[in-house]
Design a protein around this motif. Structure first.
Motif, PDB file in Angstrom:
ATOM      1  N   GLU A 201      22.827  47.525  97.492  1.00  0.00           N
ATOM      2  CA  GLU A 201      23.052  46.137  97.117  1.00  0.00           C
ATOM      3  C   GLU A 201      24.546  45.961  96.913  1.00  0.00           C
ATOM      4  O   GLU A 201      25.172  46.699  96.151  1.00  0.00           O
ATOM      5  N   SER A 202      25.116  44.997  97.614  1.00  0.00           N
ATOM      6  CA  SER A 202      26.553  44.757  97.501  1.00  0.00           C
ATOM      7  C   SER A 202      26.855  43.968  96.232  1.00  0.00           C
ATOM      8  O   SER A 202      25.957  43.385  95.621  1.00  0.00           O
ATOM      9  N   VAL A 203      28.115  43.918  95.873  1.00  0.00           N
ATOM     10  CA  VAL A 203      28.526  43.143  94.701  1.00  0.00           C
ATOM     11  C   VAL A 203      28.265  41.651  94.917  1.00  0.00           C
ATOM     12  O   VAL A 203      28.136  40.901  93.958  1.00  0.00           O
ATOM     13  N   MET A 204      28.155  41.230  96.178  1.00  0.00           N
ATOM     14  CA  MET A 204      27.891  39.824  96.496  1.00  0.00           C
ATOM     15  C   MET A 204      26.388  39.516  96.523  1.00  0.00           C
ATOM     16  O   MET A 204      26.000  38.376  96.674  1.00  0.00           O
ATOM     17  N   GLY A 205      25.543  40.562  96.390  1.00  0.00           N
ATOM     18  CA  GLY A 205      24.105  40.364  96.362  1.00  0.00           C
ATOM     19  C   GLY A 205      23.387  40.625  97.674  1.00  0.00           C
ATOM     20  O   GLY A 205      22.181  40.419  97.769  1.00  0.00           O
ATOM     21  N   ALA A 206      24.112  41.101  98.689  1.00  0.00           N
ATOM     22  CA  ALA A 206      23.464  41.445  99.963  1.00  0.00           C
ATOM     23  C   ALA A 206      22.655  42.725  99.761  1.00  0.00           C
ATOM     24  O   ALA A 206      23.083  43.635  99.043  1.00  0.00           O
TER      25      ALA A 206
END
Length: 135
Positions: A29-34
């Motif tokens: 999970e990326s910091v951007m929510g992906a």
């Protein structure tokens, strides 16, 4: 995504995206929510996460994630007249920045995968011919 070089191109493009986006890790999970293999942004792509029975699919389920990512890429490719670099800029959330390396990385990875596939197919054909000749 319509193939214009081979029938395997859409699959190879998806594999190239997964290699770049998640390094084939199904649960990042990326910091951007992906999330997931294709790094889907659930808040923007809920419609593409619906399961066959109409329920909400789990974004971390590899099959759901890949299908959703393919739908997003197909939509972006259609929007950009099948310009894969432009579609990848949209997919990567980088907009119109032509200097961003993301599309080049993905397309280079796809080319590398195409070369591997060609070599495997050539070796398979040579092996098959050799076996047919010795029978």
């Amino acid at each position: 995504l319509e193939a214009h070089r081979s029938n395997d191109e859409p699959r190879l493009l998806l594999l190239a995206v997964m290699a770049d986006e998640s390094n084939f890790n199904p649960i990042p999970e990326s910091v951007m929510g992906a999330k997931g293999l294709m790094q889907i942004m659930p808040e923007y792509h809920q419609d593409k996460l619906r399961s066959a029975n109409g329920g909400q699919g789990n974004v971390l389920d590899p099959e759901v994630n890949i299908i959703a990512g393919a739908k997003v890429l197909r939509e972006y490719a259609a929007r950009t007249g099948n310009d894969f670099a432009a579609a990848l800029r949209l997919y990567g959330g980088i907009g119109g920045d032509p200097d961003n390396p993301y599309p080049r990385r993905v397309l280079s990875e796809r080319e590398r995968l195409e070369q591997i596939l060609r070599r495997v197919q050539e070796r398979h054909a040579a092996y098959s011919e050799g076996r047919a000749g010795s029978a």
